[in-house]
Write a protein that holds these residues in place. Sequence first.
Motif, PDB file in Angstrom:
ATOM      1  N   LEU A 149     -43.955  31.919  -7.759  1.00 38.03           N
ATOM      2  CA  LEU A 149     -44.441  31.651  -6.509  1.00 38.03           C
ATOM      3  C   LEU A 149     -44.180  30.356  -6.176  1.00 38.03           C
ATOM      4  CD1 LEU A 149     -47.157  34.244  -5.881  1.00 38.03           C
ATOM      5  CD2 LEU A 149     -44.718  34.431  -5.040  1.00 38.03           C
ATOM      6  N   ALA A 150     -44.831  29.222  -7.107  1.00 38.18           N
ATOM      7  CA  ALA A 150     -44.697  27.961  -7.013  1.00 38.18           C
ATOM      8  C   ALA A 150     -43.352  27.337  -6.861  1.00 38.18           C
ATOM      9  CB  ALA A 150     -45.269  27.026  -8.087  1.00 38.18           C
ATOM     10  N   ILE A 151     -42.159  27.940  -7.358  1.00 39.36           N
ATOM     11  CA  ILE A 151     -40.931  27.549  -7.553  1.00 39.36           C
ATOM     12  C   ILE A 151     -40.364  27.941  -6.130  1.00 39.36           C
ATOM     13  CG2 ILE A 151     -38.493  27.897  -8.605  1.00 39.36           C
ATOM     14  CD1 ILE A 151     -40.046  27.879 -11.169  1.00 39.36           C
ATOM     15  N   ASP A 187     -41.945  28.490  -3.495  1.00 39.64           N
ATOM     16  CA  ASP A 187     -42.474  27.906  -2.324  1.00 39.64           C
ATOM     17  C   ASP A 187     -41.960  26.390  -2.548  1.00 39.64           C
ATOM     18  OD1 ASP A 187     -44.750  27.239  -0.477  1.00 39.64           O
ATOM     19  OD2 ASP A 187     -45.251  25.918  -1.931  1.00 39.64           O
ATOM     20  N   ALA A 188     -41.701  25.540  -3.616  1.00 40.44           N
ATOM     21  CA  ALA A 188     -41.034  24.455  -3.508  1.00 40.44           C
ATOM     22  C   ALA A 188     -39.686  24.356  -2.976  1.00 40.44           C
ATOM     23  CB  ALA A 188     -41.097  23.944  -4.899  1.00 40.44           C
ATOM     24  N   VAL A 189     -38.838  25.538  -3.211  1.00 43.02           N
ATOM     25  CA  VAL A 189     -37.441  25.601  -2.685  1.00 43.02           C
ATOM     26  C   VAL A 189     -37.751  25.882  -1.248  1.00 43.02           C
ATOM     27  CG1 VAL A 189     -35.345  26.982  -2.844  1.00 43.02           C
ATOM     28  CG2 VAL A 189     -36.378  26.283  -4.729  1.00 43.02           C
ATOM     29  N   ARG A 190     -38.467  26.692  -0.726  1.00 44.73           N
ATOM     30  CA  ARG A 190     -38.497  26.835   0.589  1.00 44.73           C
ATOM     31  C   ARG A 190     -39.220  25.608   1.240  1.00 44.73           C
ATOM     32  NH1 ARG A 190     -43.275  26.202   3.859  1.00 44.73           N
ATOM     33  NH2 ARG A 190     -44.601  26.892   2.246  1.00 44.73           N
ATOM     34  N   ARG A 191     -39.965  24.846   1.023  1.00 46.73           N
ATOM     35  CA  ARG A 191     -40.502  23.452   1.623  1.00 46.73           C
ATOM     36  C   ARG A 191     -39.054  22.524   1.612  1.00 46.73           C
ATOM     37  NH1 ARG A 191     -45.929  22.282   1.810  1.00 46.73           N
ATOM     38  NH2 ARG A 191     -47.187  23.984   0.796  1.00 46.73           N
ATOM     39  N   HIS A 192     -38.343  22.763   0.620  1.00 44.33           N
ATOM     40  CA  HIS A 192     -37.258  21.648   0.480  1.00 44.33           C
ATOM     41  C   HIS A 192     -36.038  21.883   1.624  1.00 44.33           C
ATOM     42  CE1 HIS A 192     -33.978  19.059  -1.165  1.00 44.33           C
ATOM     43  NE2 HIS A 192     -33.039  20.372  -1.203  1.00 44.33           N
ATOM     44  N   ARG A 193     -36.023  23.424   1.707  1.00 43.08           N
ATOM     45  CA  ARG A 193     -34.914  23.677   2.562  1.00 43.08           C
ATOM     46  C   ARG A 193     -35.178  23.575   3.998  1.00 43.08           C
ATOM     47  NH1 ARG A 193     -31.982  29.370   0.013  1.00 43.08           N
ATOM     48  NH2 ARG A 193     -30.997  28.157  -1.768  1.00 43.08           N
ATOM     49  N   GLU A 194     -36.542  23.795   4.334  1.00 47.51           N
ATOM     50  CA  GLU A 194     -36.986  23.370   5.693  1.00 47.51           C
ATOM     51  C   GLU A 194     -36.993  22.082   6.111  1.00 47.51           C
ATOM     52  OE1 GLU A 194     -40.330  27.239   6.197  1.00 47.51           O
ATOM     53  OE2 GLU A 194     -41.106  25.039   5.514  1.00 47.51           O
ATOM     54  N   ARG A 195     -37.119  21.202   5.060  1.00 44.19           N
ATOM     55  CA  ARG A 195     -37.117  19.607   5.308  1.00 44.19           C
ATOM     56  C   ARG A 195     -35.818  19.419   5.539  1.00 44.19           C
ATOM     57  NH1 ARG A 195     -40.937  19.256   0.997  1.00 44.19           N
ATOM     58  NH2 ARG A 195     -39.089  18.689  -0.542  1.00 44.19           N
ATOM     59  N   GLN A 196     -34.668  20.110   4.982  1.00 40.11           N
ATOM     60  CA  GLN A 196     -33.333  19.568   5.165  1.00 40.11           C
ATOM     61  C   GLN A 196     -32.871  20.208   6.480  1.00 40.11           C
ATOM     62  OE1 GLN A 196     -31.467  21.255   1.662  1.00 40.11           O
ATOM     63  NE2 GLN A 196     -31.005  19.025   1.118  1.00 40.11           N
ATOM     64  N   GLN A 197     -33.129  21.426   6.663  1.00 37.82           N
ATOM     65  CA  GLN A 197     -32.580  22.140   7.850  1.00 37.82           C
ATOM     66  C   GLN A 197     -33.410  21.960   9.178  1.00 37.82           C
ATOM     67  OE1 GLN A 197     -32.422  26.135   6.917  1.00 37.82           O
ATOM     68  NE2 GLN A 197     -31.069  25.844   4.989  1.00 37.82           N
ATOM     69  N   GLN A 198     -34.816  21.450   9.214  1.00 36.27           N
ATOM     70  CA  GLN A 198     -35.657  21.372  10.308  1.00 36.27           C
ATOM     71  C   GLN A 198     -36.488  19.999  10.371  1.00 36.27           C
ATOM     72  OE1 GLN A 198     -38.138  24.692  10.036  1.00 36.27           O
ATOM     73  NE2 GLN A 198     -36.590  26.256   9.482  1.00 36.27           N
ATOM     74  N   GLY A 199     -36.003  19.369   9.228  1.00 35.85           N
ATOM     75  CA  GLY A 199     -36.816  18.025   9.593  1.00 35.85           C
ATOM     76  C   GLY A 199     -38.423  17.819   8.865  1.00 35.85           C
ATOM     77  N   ALA A 200     -38.748  19.234   8.803  1.00 35.90           N
ATOM     78  CA  ALA A 200     -40.166  19.073   8.087  1.00 35.90           C
ATOM     79  C   ALA A 200     -40.476  20.599   7.782  1.00 35.90           C
ATOM     80  CB  ALA A 200     -41.189  18.715   9.412  1.00 35.90           C
ATOM     81  N   GLU A 201     -41.398  20.446   6.954  1.00 32.81           N
ATOM     82  CA  GLU A 201     -41.948  21.813   6.256  1.00 32.81           C
ATOM     83  C   GLU A 201     -42.798  22.678   6.911  1.00 32.81           C
ATOM     84  OE1 GLU A 201     -44.717  20.470   2.593  1.00 32.81           O
ATOM     85  OE2 GLU A 201     -42.550  19.933   2.382  1.00 32.81           O
ATOM     86  N   ASP A 239     -57.137  31.351  -8.378  1.00 30.16           N
ATOM     87  CA  ASP A 239     -55.723  30.810  -7.765  1.00 30.16           C
ATOM     88  C   ASP A 239     -55.156  31.905  -6.664  1.00 30.16           C
ATOM     89  OD1 ASP A 239     -55.822  28.845  -9.337  1.00 30.16           O
ATOM     90  OD2 ASP A 239     -54.452  29.482 -11.031  1.00 30.16           O
ATOM     91  N   TRP A 240     -55.632  33.163  -6.564  1.00 28.33           N
ATOM     92  CA  TRP A 240     -55.311  33.986  -5.819  1.00 28.33           C
ATOM     93  C   TRP A 240     -55.037  33.641  -4.374  1.00 28.33           C
ATOM     94  CZ3 TRP A 240     -51.945  37.321  -4.523  1.00 28.33           C
ATOM     95  CH2 TRP A 240     -52.234  38.446  -3.573  1.00 28.33           C
ATOM     96  N   PRO A 241     -56.042  33.219  -3.742  1.00 30.06           N
ATOM     97  CA  PRO A 241     -55.739  32.432  -2.187  1.00 30.06           C
ATOM     98  C   PRO A 241     -54.566  31.760  -2.060  1.00 30.06           C
ATOM     99  CG  PRO A 241     -58.020  32.322  -2.827  1.00 30.06           C
ATOM    100  CD  PRO A 241     -57.190  32.845  -4.182  1.00 30.06           C
ATOM    101  N   LEU A 242     -54.318  30.625  -3.026  1.00 26.54           N
ATOM    102  CA  LEU A 242     -53.051  29.749  -3.035  1.00 26.54           C
ATOM    103  C   LEU A 242     -51.775  30.644  -3.050  1.00 26.54           C
ATOM    104  CD1 LEU A 242     -51.822  27.148  -2.578  1.00 26.54           C
ATOM    105  CD2 LEU A 242     -52.105  26.642  -5.132  1.00 26.54           C
ATOM    106  N   MET A 243     -51.691  31.581  -4.110  1.00 23.94           N
ATOM    107  CA  MET A 243     -50.543  32.274  -4.177  1.00 23.94           C
ATOM    108  C   MET A 243     -50.311  33.049  -3.188  1.00 23.94           C
ATOM    109  SD  MET A 243     -50.541  33.285  -8.349  1.00 23.94           S
ATOM    110  CE  MET A 243     -52.215  33.700  -8.679  1.00 23.94           C
TER     111      MET A 243
END
Length: 370
Positions: free
Chosen positions: A28-30, A32-46, A80-84
Amino acid sequence: MTTPQGDPFMDASGEAVQTVIASVRLVLAIADAVRRHRERQQQGAEKELPPAEEAVEGAKEALQGHLPMDVSAALLTGADWPLMAQQLMGLKNAGVSLDEFLPKLGEVAVMVQEAVAPTPAAGPDWVGVVRQSLPAGPAREAILSSPSWHDMTVSMARLEARGVDVGKVLAQAHDMAIGATRGIVAPGGAPVSSRGALLSYGPMTEGLDLPTDLALENREWALVQLAISPHENARYARMLRDALPGHGREVDLALTSKQWSLVAARMAKMEDERKPLAEHLAGLAKDLSWETGAPGQIGSRLVQATNHVLRHAPGAAPPVVRPRVSSTAATAQSTTVGPTKKQTATVPPAEPGVAAHRQTGPAAGQGRTR
């Protein structure tokens, strides 16, 4: 039974569950990290993660049936469940298909669980032993879903190590429990199968040992009702993927179909009977007629085609015919309160339609060995 303090097997089991949770956390962490990266690239912000309270409920419902039950129980009570949950719902809000993502997450969890399982897990598959020894119904379901299930497996392992016929003990204990509790069961109408199960009667269910209140709409519970362990379900999913390389999307849709549980039950039955599953499944790649039709129903067609090749000799399956409701299959299922006669080491000849493991022959004692 109450497990003694310091039981090495239970300690190892607890560590194995935490290891599996660590793998889920990592995936899930990986993602989430990839999701954030793509949003920054495509939309300018996560995008920010959804609120924890909102995410927890949605994620709990989405995960249902995708993780082993012991892992799911520990995960939902962990710090850790709430964050996941937020990460998972963040993926959904970003457009990720959870119907495709979660089955793969479940496969990772089972793969890790198998790798770190304590030594007794290398012996018989106790879910399989229960399936072969007891009839389908609420009593069997109560055993498999009991909070004391791990304690039961420890007891069964100890009995087996001393040469005891575990299957015979299970059958006798089942009869005793049914008899002892019969007086406290509230009277009422007979349980009714879900609409999905009723519509499946025919080739999908013939020859299977099914409870009369099978709930296909709830996959996690349906697998418990059918005595299919998470390990088995994930392994059958991998076998289907191996049989259809290059058809990952179609396989994912089949695995999320309501009727997949019935296919898993047939595969488990065939394994109990030592039939070559891989050879049967190879027929799917030889006849791709299941690809033809409405795109939205391809998962259902693949499930039916899989059931079709499993029911015929390898390489000899005739063309798939649209299944119809079978009155034979609809009336040949197990009762929900146990067998009508006391179980003994030798079972009398079965009625037509009763599963093979309930027919003439000595009661199962060891089950399938992994």
